[in-house]
Design a protein around this motif. Structure first.
Motif, PDB file in Angstrom:
ATOM      1  N   ASP A   1       3.103  -0.484  -0.581  1.00 13.23           N
ATOM      2  CA  ASP A   1       1.970   0.556  -0.921  1.00 13.23           C
ATOM      3  C   ASP A   1       0.759  -0.189  -1.130  1.00 13.23           C
ATOM      4  O   ASP A   1       0.603  -0.906  -2.270  1.00 13.23           O
ATOM      5  CB  ASP A   1       2.198   1.478  -2.113  1.00 13.23           C
ATOM      6  N   LEU A   2      -0.286  -0.365  -0.281  1.00 11.27           N
ATOM      7  CA  LEU A   2      -1.443  -1.170  -0.399  1.00 11.27           C
ATOM      8  C   LEU A   2      -2.880  -0.333  -0.533  1.00 11.27           C
ATOM      9  O   LEU A   2      -2.729   0.640   0.668  1.00 11.27           O
ATOM     10  CB  LEU A   2      -1.493  -2.076   1.040  1.00 11.27           C
ATOM     11  N   GLN A   3      -3.691  -0.832  -1.278  1.00 12.38           N
ATOM     12  CA  GLN A   3      -5.026   0.051  -1.213  1.00 12.38           C
ATOM     13  C   GLN A   3      -5.834  -1.060  -1.568  1.00 12.38           C
ATOM     14  O   GLN A   3      -5.827  -1.989  -2.259  1.00 12.38           O
ATOM     15  CB  GLN A   3      -5.031   1.055  -2.069  1.00 12.38           C
ATOM     16  N   ALA A   4      -7.210  -0.711  -1.250  1.00 10.91           N
ATOM     17  CA  ALA A   4      -8.270  -1.418  -1.660  1.00 10.91           C
ATOM     18  C   ALA A   4      -9.842  -0.867  -1.347  1.00 10.91           C
ATOM     19  O   ALA A   4      -9.803   0.239  -0.633  1.00 10.91           O
ATOM     20  CB  ALA A   4      -8.400  -2.776  -0.973  1.00 10.91           C
ATOM     21  N   GLU A   5     -10.797  -1.182  -2.077  1.00  5.23           N
ATOM     22  CA  GLU A   5     -12.119  -0.598  -2.160  1.00  5.23           C
ATOM     23  C   GLU A   5     -12.631  -1.566  -0.985  1.00  5.23           C
ATOM     24  O   GLU A   5     -12.731  -2.662  -0.990  1.00  5.23           O
ATOM     25  CB  GLU A   5     -12.776  -0.617  -3.241  1.00  5.23           C
ATOM     26  N   ALA A   6     -13.557  -0.980  -0.218  1.00  7.88           N
ATOM     27  CA  ALA A   6     -14.420  -1.815   0.959  1.00  7.88           C
ATOM     28  C   ALA A   6     -15.803  -1.050   1.162  1.00  7.88           C
ATOM     29  O   ALA A   6     -15.562   0.148   1.112  1.00  7.88           O
ATOM     30  CB  ALA A   6     -13.667  -1.742   2.186  1.00  7.88           C
ATOM     31  N   ARG A   7     -16.513  -1.782   1.412  1.00 12.13           N
ATOM     32  CA  ARG A   7     -18.033  -1.165   1.646  1.00 12.13           C
ATOM     33  C   ARG A   7     -18.590  -2.143   2.537  1.00 12.13           C
ATOM     34  O   ARG A   7     -18.694  -3.375   2.323  1.00 12.13           O
ATOM     35  CB  ARG A   7     -18.742  -0.975   0.547  1.00 12.13           C
TER      36      ARG A   7
ATOM     37  N   LEU B   1      -9.438   2.789   0.963  1.00  9.30           N
ATOM     38  CA  LEU B   1      -8.234   2.752   1.955  1.00  9.30           C
ATOM     39  C   LEU B   1      -7.053   2.344   1.464  1.00  9.30           C
ATOM     40  O   LEU B   1      -6.741   1.410   0.572  1.00  9.30           O
ATOM     41  CB  LEU B   1      -8.744   1.755   3.209  1.00  9.30           C
ATOM     42  N   ARG B   2      -5.826   3.007   2.096  1.00  8.96           N
ATOM     43  CA  ARG B   2      -4.524   3.025   1.498  1.00  8.96           C
ATOM     44  C   ARG B   2      -3.558   3.024   2.736  1.00  8.96           C
ATOM     45  O   ARG B   2      -3.843   3.864   3.691  1.00  8.96           O
ATOM     46  CB  ARG B   2      -4.316   3.977   0.423  1.00  8.96           C
ATOM     47  N   VAL B   3      -2.498   2.160   2.706  1.00  8.55           N
ATOM     48  CA  VAL B   3      -1.543   2.219   3.645  1.00  8.55           C
ATOM     49  C   VAL B   3      -0.204   1.873   3.030  1.00  8.55           C
ATOM     50  O   VAL B   3       0.104   1.312   2.230  1.00  8.55           O
ATOM     51  CB  VAL B   3      -1.638   1.105   4.727  1.00  8.55           C
ATOM     52  N   VAL B   4       0.652   2.882   3.586  1.00 12.29           N
ATOM     53  CA  VAL B   4       2.226   3.140   2.841  1.00 12.29           C
ATOM     54  C   VAL B   4       2.904   2.664   3.945  1.00 12.29           C
ATOM     55  O   VAL B   4       3.225   3.404   4.939  1.00 12.29           O
ATOM     56  CB  VAL B   4       2.320   4.478   2.036  1.00 12.29           C
ATOM     57  N   ALA B   5       3.825   1.667   3.867  1.00 15.95           N
ATOM     58  CA  ALA B   5       4.725   1.213   4.844  1.00 15.95           C
ATOM     59  C   ALA B   5       6.061   1.342   4.374  1.00 15.95           C
ATOM     60  O   ALA B   5       6.471   0.810   3.438  1.00 15.95           O
ATOM     61  CB  ALA B   5       4.432  -0.163   5.388  1.00 15.95           C
ATOM     62  N   ARG B   6       6.819   2.234   5.195  1.00 11.51           N
ATOM     63  CA  ARG B   6       8.454   2.023   4.989  1.00 11.51           C
ATOM     64  C   ARG B   6       9.197   1.883   6.160  1.00 11.51           C
ATOM     65  O   ARG B   6       9.113   2.669   7.095  1.00 11.51           O
ATOM     66  CB  ARG B   6       8.803   3.659   4.243  1.00 11.51           C
ATOM     67  N   ALA B   7       9.821   0.531   6.413  1.00  8.18           N
ATOM     68  CA  ALA B   7      10.462   0.141   7.533  1.00  8.18           C
ATOM     69  C   ALA B   7       9.508   0.341   8.723  1.00  8.18           C
ATOM     70  O   ALA B   7       8.404  -0.182   8.776  1.00  8.18           O
ATOM     71  CB  ALA B   7      11.629   0.954   7.799  1.00  8.18           C
ATOM     72  N   ASP B   8       9.777   1.203   9.704  1.00  7.11           N
ATOM     73  CA  ASP B   8       8.797   1.176  10.797  1.00  7.11           C
ATOM     74  C   ASP B   8       7.998   2.510  10.547  1.00  7.11           C
ATOM     75  O   ASP B   8       7.411   2.966  11.799  1.00  7.11           O
ATOM     76  CB  ASP B   8       9.684   1.535  12.247  1.00  7.11           C
TER      77      ASP B   8
ATOM     78  N   ASP C   1     -12.827  -5.260  -2.756  1.00 10.01           N
ATOM     79  CA  ASP C   1     -12.611  -5.219  -4.261  1.00 10.01           C
ATOM     80  C   ASP C   1     -11.437  -4.414  -4.682  1.00 10.01           C
ATOM     81  O   ASP C   1     -11.165  -3.629  -4.050  1.00 10.01           O
ATOM     82  CB  ASP C   1     -13.654  -4.699  -5.098  1.00 10.01           C
ATOM     83  N   ASN C   2     -10.739  -4.607  -5.905  1.00  7.42           N
ATOM     84  CA  ASN C   2      -9.575  -3.780  -6.537  1.00  7.42           C
ATOM     85  C   ASN C   2      -8.522  -3.784  -5.331  1.00  7.42           C
ATOM     86  O   ASN C   2      -8.174  -2.503  -5.220  1.00  7.42           O
ATOM     87  CB  ASN C   2     -10.123  -2.530  -7.031  1.00  7.42           C
ATOM     88  N   VAL C   3      -7.991  -4.923  -4.957  1.00  7.87           N
ATOM     89  CA  VAL C   3      -6.916  -4.672  -4.018  1.00  7.87           C
ATOM     90  C   VAL C   3      -5.422  -4.689  -4.943  1.00  7.87           C
ATOM     91  O   VAL C   3      -5.374  -5.455  -5.760  1.00  7.87           O
ATOM     92  CB  VAL C   3      -6.825  -6.105  -3.112  1.00  7.87           C
ATOM     93  N   ILE C   4      -4.849  -3.557  -4.581  1.00  5.87           N
ATOM     94  CA  ILE C   4      -3.538  -3.410  -5.321  1.00  5.87           C
ATOM     95  C   ILE C   4      -2.603  -3.119  -4.415  1.00  5.87           C
ATOM     96  O   ILE C   4      -2.849  -2.452  -3.392  1.00  5.87           O
ATOM     97  CB  ILE C   4      -3.781  -1.956  -6.191  1.00  5.87           C
ATOM     98  N   ILE C   5      -1.440  -3.829  -4.442  1.00  6.34           N
ATOM     99  CA  ILE C   5      -0.008  -3.761  -3.742  1.00  6.34           C
ATOM    100  C   ILE C   5       1.191  -3.382  -4.538  1.00  6.34           C
ATOM    101  O   ILE C   5       1.343  -4.181  -5.404  1.00  6.34           O
ATOM    102  CB  ILE C   5      -0.054  -4.827  -2.809  1.00  6.34           C
ATOM    103  N   THR C   6       1.894  -2.419  -4.284  1.00 15.78           N
ATOM    104  CA  THR C   6       3.157  -2.332  -5.002  1.00 15.78           C
ATOM    105  C   THR C   6       4.134  -1.905  -4.234  1.00 15.78           C
ATOM    106  O   THR C   6       3.952  -1.677  -3.019  1.00 15.78           O
ATOM    107  CB  THR C   6       2.889  -0.968  -6.026  1.00 15.78           C
ATOM    108  N   SER C   7       5.279  -1.429  -4.595  1.00 20.80           N
ATOM    109  CA  SER C   7       6.382  -1.109  -3.854  1.00 20.80           C
ATOM    110  C   SER C   7       6.116   0.666  -3.526  1.00 20.80           C
ATOM    111  O   SER C   7       5.730   0.978  -4.459  1.00 20.80           O
ATOM    112  CB  SER C   7       7.618  -1.180  -4.503  1.00 20.80           C
ATOM    113  N   PRO C   8       6.404   1.112  -2.332  1.00 17.77           N
ATOM    114  CA  PRO C   8       6.420   2.349  -2.121  1.00 17.77           C
ATOM    115  C   PRO C   8       7.099   3.362  -2.957  1.00 17.77           C
ATOM    116  O   PRO C   8       8.280   3.017  -3.332  1.00 17.77           O
ATOM    117  CB  PRO C   8       6.525   2.642  -0.653  1.00 17.77           C
ATOM    118  N   GLN C   9       6.632   4.453  -3.329  1.00 14.76           N
ATOM    119  CA  GLN C   9       7.540   5.504  -4.095  1.00 14.76           C
ATOM    120  C   GLN C   9       8.698   5.978  -3.078  1.00 14.76           C
ATOM    121  O   GLN C   9       8.339   6.072  -1.789  1.00 14.76           O
ATOM    122  CB  GLN C   9       6.957   6.633  -4.501  1.00 14.76           C
ATOM    123  N   PRO C  10      10.017   6.156  -3.633  1.00  6.46           N
ATOM    124  CA  PRO C  10      11.108   6.719  -2.779  1.00  6.46           C
ATOM    125  C   PRO C  10      10.699   8.115  -2.127  1.00  6.46           C
ATOM    126  O   PRO C  10       9.848   8.758  -2.833  1.00  6.46           O
ATOM    127  CB  PRO C  10      12.185   6.856  -3.778  1.00  6.46           C
ATOM    128  N   LEU C  11      11.103   8.407  -0.850  1.00  7.93           N
ATOM    129  CA  LEU C  11      10.638   9.737  -0.319  1.00  7.93           C
ATOM    130  C   LEU C  11      11.661  10.485  -1.023  1.00  7.93           C
ATOM    131  O   LEU C  11      12.655  10.593  -1.338  1.00  7.93           O
ATOM    132  CB  LEU C  11      11.264   9.574   1.087  1.00  7.93           C
TER     133      LEU C  11
END
Length: 221
Positions: free
Chosen positions: A22-28, A130-137, A205-215
């Motif tokens: 689970d990746l998010q970051a601020e961008a401008r 901006l945020r992207v959540v990836a789980r397998a495919d 700025d403020n780039v954060i990456i964590t494990s995605p929450q379970p479905l």
């Protein structure tokens, strides 16, 4: 990230490799044309410049033991590999898109074309989270806390078209399903366009990456 020329892509990637995340970051964008693109790169697979074996572990083994180097190179193809990655971009004029870079020459293909959205804060110096959540495919995309749908073509070998508020010859979906790249690095990226030209400059700025929450139970996403 600064791009002086038109129709170029540049990125800055972190070293670790991730599958689910689970990746998010601020961008401008702070300078250049508003006809630009900036955002996140993920599942980035970069070939080792000093080794043509298909995995970092094999390269490390070949380097550590000269006796293993020759058998490993005979066992695996030594054809050069191009970098592969997914990109999630927004633009300063209010659009977003998802690309896949693959192929022998590293060609970029739009999995979902540029789509206008009120979720994107427009103009230079406007910050977008901006945020992207990836789980397998499976991948889900968010702009400033709002999940945004994609326009996926019915023909997987073609590119999608979005016009008049509709996804033509395709379907609007909340979740991208694609198994091209199973794991890779994450990072920040920017692109210049032919119509907008060079001079694109973007800050992150403020780039954060964590494990995605379970479905949740029964969730098909």
């Amino acid at each position: 990230i600064t791009l002086e020329e038109a129709a170029k892509i540049a990125y800055s990637a972190a070293s670790p490799t991730f599958a689910d995340f689970d990746l998010q970051a601020e961008a401008r964008a702070v300078d250049g044309p508003i006809d630009n693109g900036y955002g996140l790169v993920f599942r980035l697979s970069i070939p080792r410049g000093d080794c043509d074996l298909p995995a970092v572990l094999l390269c490390d083994l070949a380097s550590a033991s000269p006796l293993l180097g020759l058998p490993l190179r005979l066992a695996f193809s030594s054809e050069p590999q191009q970098a592969k990655a997914y990109y999630f971009f927004v633009s300063s004029d209010g659009y977003y898109t998802v690309w896949l870079r693959e192929g022998e020459q590293g060609e970029s293909r739009r999995l979902s074309t540029w789509i206008p959205s009120d979720a994107v804060r427009q103009g230079l110096d406007a910050t977008n989270t901006l945020r992207v959540v990836a789980r397998a495919d499976r991948f889900q995309f968010f702009i400033n806390g709002q999940q945004v749908p994609l326009c996926i073509p019915d023909d997987p070998t073609s590119e999608s078209t979005y016009f008049g508020g509709e996804c033509l010859d395709g379907q609007m979906v909340d979740t991208l399903v694609d198994s091209t790249i199973a794991a890779g690095q994450i990072g920040m990226a920017a692109t210049s366009t032919l119509s907008g030209g060079g001079g694109v400059q973007v800050e992150f700025d403020n780039v954060i990456i964590t494990s995605p929450q379970p479905l949740a139970e029964g969730d098909q996403a």
